[in-house]
Write an enzyme that holds these catalytic residues in place. Structure first.
Site, PDB file in Angstrom:
ATOM      1  N   ARG A  53     -11.320  33.812   5.496  1.00 49.29           N
ATOM      2  CA  ARG A  53     -12.090  34.864   6.167  1.00 49.29           C
ATOM      3  C   ARG A  53     -12.330  34.514   7.645  1.00 49.29           C
ATOM      4  O   ARG A  53     -13.423  34.720   8.175  1.00 49.29           O
ATOM      5  CB  ARG A  53     -13.397  35.123   5.426  1.00 49.29           C
ATOM      6  CG  ARG A  53     -13.750  36.610   5.397  1.00 49.29           C
ATOM      7  CD  ARG A  53     -15.069  36.920   4.688  1.00 49.29           C
ATOM      8  NE  ARG A  53     -15.070  36.584   3.297  1.00 49.29           N
ATOM      9  CZ  ARG A  53     -16.116  36.123   2.602  1.00 49.29           C
ATOM     10  NH1 ARG A  53     -17.272  35.953   3.217  1.00 49.29           N
ATOM     11  NH2 ARG A  53     -16.020  35.848   1.329  1.00 49.29           N
ATOM     12  N   ARG A 107     -16.909  39.592   9.750  1.00 51.76           N
ATOM     13  CA  ARG A 107     -18.233  39.983  10.241  1.00 51.76           C
ATOM     14  C   ARG A 107     -18.867  39.050  11.269  1.00 51.76           C
ATOM     15  O   ARG A 107     -19.728  39.462  12.040  1.00 51.76           O
ATOM     16  CB  ARG A 107     -19.202  40.068   9.045  1.00 51.76           C
ATOM     17  CG  ARG A 107     -19.082  41.337   8.251  1.00 51.76           C
ATOM     18  CD  ARG A 107     -20.278  42.268   8.532  1.00 51.76           C
ATOM     19  NE  ARG A 107     -19.950  43.639   8.193  1.00 51.76           N
ATOM     20  CZ  ARG A 107     -19.992  44.652   9.065  1.00 51.76           C
ATOM     21  NH1 ARG A 107     -20.363  44.450  10.321  1.00 51.76           N
ATOM     22  NH2 ARG A 107     -19.664  45.857   8.697  1.00 51.76           N
ATOM     23  N   ARG A 153     -15.453  47.636  13.284  1.00 51.65           N
ATOM     24  CA  ARG A 153     -15.929  48.173  12.009  1.00 51.65           C
ATOM     25  C   ARG A 153     -16.922  49.320  12.195  1.00 51.65           C
ATOM     26  O   ARG A 153     -17.167  50.073  11.249  1.00 51.65           O
ATOM     27  CB  ARG A 153     -16.529  47.052  11.155  1.00 51.65           C
ATOM     28  CG  ARG A 153     -15.476  46.147  10.526  1.00 51.65           C
ATOM     29  CD  ARG A 153     -14.779  46.796   9.316  1.00 51.65           C
ATOM     30  NE  ARG A 153     -15.621  46.613   8.147  1.00 51.65           N
ATOM     31  CZ  ARG A 153     -16.360  47.547   7.593  1.00 51.65           C
ATOM     32  NH1 ARG A 153     -16.346  48.754   8.083  1.00 51.65           N
ATOM     33  NH2 ARG A 153     -17.098  47.296   6.563  1.00 51.65           N
ATOM     34  N   ASP A 155      -7.465  43.295   2.107  1.00 53.92           N
ATOM     35  CA  ASP A 155      -8.488  43.162   1.078  1.00 53.92           C
ATOM     36  C   ASP A 155      -7.784  43.126  -0.267  1.00 53.92           C
ATOM     37  O   ASP A 155      -6.754  43.793  -0.445  1.00 53.92           O
ATOM     38  CB  ASP A 155      -9.463  44.333   1.128  1.00 53.92           C
ATOM     39  CG  ASP A 155     -10.635  44.094   0.198  1.00 53.92           C
ATOM     40  OD1 ASP A 155     -11.688  43.636   0.680  1.00 53.92           O
ATOM     41  OD2 ASP A 155     -10.505  44.354  -1.022  1.00 53.92           O
ATOM     42  N   TYR A 161     -12.390  42.734 -11.715  1.00 53.86           N
ATOM     43  CA  TYR A 161     -12.982  43.879 -11.012  1.00 53.86           C
ATOM     44  C   TYR A 161     -12.753  45.170 -11.791  1.00 53.86           C
ATOM     45  O   TYR A 161     -13.631  46.029 -11.885  1.00 53.86           O
ATOM     46  CB  TYR A 161     -12.399  44.027  -9.609  1.00 53.86           C
ATOM     47  CG  TYR A 161     -12.939  43.043  -8.584  1.00 53.86           C
ATOM     48  CD1 TYR A 161     -14.307  42.799  -8.489  1.00 53.86           C
ATOM     49  CD2 TYR A 161     -12.102  42.399  -7.695  1.00 53.86           C
ATOM     50  CE1 TYR A 161     -14.810  41.905  -7.544  1.00 53.86           C
ATOM     51  CE2 TYR A 161     -12.594  41.506  -6.745  1.00 53.86           C
ATOM     52  CZ  TYR A 161     -13.948  41.268  -6.671  1.00 53.86           C
ATOM     53  OH  TYR A 161     -14.448  40.402  -5.736  1.00 53.86           O
TER      54      TYR A 161
END
Lengths: 343, 343
Positions: free
Chosen positions: B23, B27, B36, B72, B147
Site C-alpha cells: 500500500r 491515503r 480521491r 483493488d 469476501y
C-alpha cells in the site's frame, strides 16, 4: 468426579477429559436471548441473581465440567472512571478514548469490594451451589488498554501498537493502573469462591513476540505472579497467539488457552510439558454439521494423545448460530472417547 | 542497479537490500487524497492513466525499488458477475453474498483481455516507462471467496470456515472458478509487462494449517504452479500466517511475505533457505516517531543478517496517518545500512 477440570489443570490423571466452552453462556441459547430481550448485557452482569442464572444454564444443559462466571471484560472499567457501553454487533465502545497523560491520570484503580460487589456476590452464590468448579475471569491489561486507546474494537489495534512504541511512559502508566486493578479483581473473585481464573488477553495476538515481551509481559506477569499464592489454576488465553505461547506461559500461566489456528500438539510442543493446554477446536466447525464436529473433535483428541493436562475447549467463544444440541453431543463425545484416560 | 528487487527475489547478491511497501500508494499521500476527492477508488483502478499515475507517485517520491500496480482485489469480481463496491471505512461490500450452488453457478470465469483491459493497459504503460520493476497482483482464491461468502470484511471469517467444512463440494466449485480466474488474471499481467506478481491471501491466516492444506493449498498451488513457466518472482503474502508459512511456500511461492507478528529470522527458519522473504516491520511503528522506526528497521535488518533473498517491506500495508517523509527516510536508512551486502 466433580473436580475433573481442576485435576486436568494441575496435569493430574482424570477419569475423562474435562470440557467447557468459552462463551458457553450466550446468544446461541434461546433462554439467554429471551433474557436479553428484557435486560442489557451489563445489566445482567451487575445483577448477581441474573449473572448466576446465566452462568448456571450451560452447566445444566450441556453437562460441561466447569462453569465460567457470566460477565463482560468491560465491567471493571466503568468504576475506574471510563464511560463504556456494549453496542450490539460492535462490542465495547468507550465514550472518550484514553490517549493522553491527562486521560490516564483520571483513571482510578479498581477496589473490587466497593466497586463491583455484585460480581463477588454472584461468585459466592455460584460457588456455594454449583456441582462443578467456577472459573472467575478478567480481561488482561493489554486487551483492556487496547479498547481504551482505540475507543472500541479494531482490526489489528494499530493505534495501540503505535502508542506503546511512541509513548512508552504513558503506556506504562496505563498498564500499571490496569494491572493493579485486574490483580485485585481476580484475587477478590478467588477469595469469594472461584476455583480457577481465566485471564483473557483476547487481542494480544496482534503483537510481535518482541513487543509482547517489552510492553505486555511485565504487567501480565505481575498479575499471574500475584495470584500464585492462591493455589488455583491460572488460565491465560488470547486469539492468534501462536508466536506468543511460550511467553504467555512465562508470564505465569499454569493452563495456556490456544486458539484454532495452532494445532494442539504443535502448541504443546512449543510450551513444553510444564503447563496444561486448553482449546483449539474451531468454533466455526460447530456450524458445519455433526460429521464435521466429530472429525474436528477427533483431531483435537488425537493431537492431545491422552497427555495429562488437556482441557477440551474451543479455540474461541461459541458462535451465535450454534445449535445447543451440538454442544451437548460434543461434551458427551469427548467424555465417551476419553473414558479412563490416564486411569 | 535497477533490478536490485528482482535479484533479491531470486536470492542473488545485491548492492543494497531492496525496499518497497505494501500500500505504498494510498491515503497517507496528500496527492492521493486529492485525487480521491474527484474519483472513486474503483474508478481509479479502471482508468489506466489514473492507475498508472497513482502507481508511479510513491516510486518518484520515496525512492523504492519496485512499483506495485495500483488496483483493488475486488476489480476482477465485477466482470465475474458479482455486485461489489468499496465502502469507505469498511472495505469491499458484496451486494448478494455467494453461499449457494445457484449463486456459484451464476459466476463466470474472468477473461482478462475482454473483462479488465484497463488493467493490462496500465501495466503496459507502466512497464514501458518505470525505472523499477512493476509488481502485478491479485487477491488469492481464499480471500476472494471469503469476501463473497461473508458479503464483506469480517473479524475471522467464521462463516467461510463453516462453509468449507459443511459444504466442501460447493466450496470447491467456488475455489475452482476463482482459481482459474486469478491464474488467467496474473498471467495476463505478466504478459503485459509485470516483472513479478504478488498473490495476496490477506485473510487466510484465519485458518488452521490442516484447513489450509485441505481447503486452500490446492487452489493456490494451481495458480502459482501455473505461473512458474513465466520465470517471474511469485510473492505470496497473508496476515497472521505464522503457522502457514511452510505451506504457502509449498504452494509454489518463491518469495514469502510475512506480517509483523513473526520475527523475520523465525519466519526464515521455518521456511528454509529455498525462498526469499519479505516483510515484518510493523506499520504501526511508522506512526511512533523516527526513533521507533530506526529501532524497528534495525531489528528487521538484524534478523535478516545479510542473508541473500531479503526484500525489505512492512508486515502489512502503510497506515493512513503515516508521514510520507518517514517512509522516504526509511528507504534511505535501509539502503545506507545494507550497502554492498552480499557484494
Amino acid at each position: 468426579m466433580e473436580d475433573r477440570f481442576l485435576k486436568a489443570c494441575r496435569r493430574e490423571p482424570v477419569d475423562r477429559t474435562p470440557v467447557w466452552f468459552m462463551r458457553q453462556a450466550g446468544r446461541y441459547q434461546p433462554e439467554y436471548r429471551a433474557l436479553r430481550e428484557r435486560h442489557g448485557i451489563l445489566e445482567i452482569c451487575r445483577a448477581p441473581e441474573l449473572a448466576a442464572e446465566v452462568t448456571r444454564l450451560p452447566v445444566e444443559q450441556l453437562g460441561v465440567d466447569a462453569a465460567i462466571l457470566f460477565s463482560d471484560i468491560v465491567v471493571p472499567l466503568a468504576p475506574m472512571g471510563v464511560g463504556v457501553e456494549i453496542r450490539e454487533g460492535v462490542g465495547p465502545v468507550v465514550a472518550e478514548p484514553v490517549r493522553s497523560e491527562r486521560a490516564v491520570a483520571r483513571l482510578r484503580a479498581l477496589e473490587p469490594a466497593e466497586d463491583v460487589p455484585f460480581v463477588m456476590e454472584a461468585v459466592r452464590e455460584l460457588a456455594g451451589t454449583l456441582d462443578v468448579p467456577l472459573i472467575g475471569f478478567s480481561g488482561a491489561p493489554f486487551t483492556l488498554a487496547a479498547y481504551l486507546v482505540e475507543g472500541g474494537p479494531s482490526r489489528s489495534y494499530a493505534r495501540t501498537r503505535a502508542l506503546m512504541h511512541g509513548e512508552p511512559s504513558l503506556w506504562w502508566r496505563l498498564m500499571g493502573i490496569l494491572g493493579e486493578s485486574v490483580l485485585a479483581y481476580l484475587r477478590a473473585q478467588v477469595e469469594a469462591g472461584a476455583a480457577a481464573v481465566q485471564l483473557f488477553d483476547s487481542w494480544v495476538g496482534n503483537l510481535s513476540p518482541d513487543d509482547y515481551e517489552a510492553f505486555v509481559l511485565p504487567a501480565s506477569s505481575r498479575i499471574l505472579g500475584g495470584l500464585a499464592d492462591l493455589g488455583v489454576p491460572l488460565i491465560h488465553f488470547g486469539v492468534g497467539t501462536g508466536e506468543l505461547l511460550p511467553l504467555m506461559r512465562d508470564a505465569g500461566a499454569t493452563v495456556v488457552g490456544v486458539d484454532w489456528r495452532v494445532p494442539l500438539d504443535r502448541a504443546w510442543d512449543r510450551l513444553g510439558d510444564g503447563v496444561a493446554v486448553q482449546g483449539t477446536l474451531d468454533p466455526a466447525v460447530l456450524l458445519a454439521g455433526w460429521k464435521a464436529v466429530e472429525r474436528g473433535a477427533g483431531a483435537v483428541l488425537g493431537a492431545a494423545g491422552g497427555r495429562p493436562g488437556h482441557v477440551f475447549n474451543l479455540g474461541h467463544g461459541v458462535l451465535p448460530g450454534t445449535d445447543p444440541d451440538v454442544l451437548r453431543r460434543l461434551v458427551d463425545l469427548v467424555h465417551e472417547r476419553t473414558e479412563r484416560v490416564g486411569g
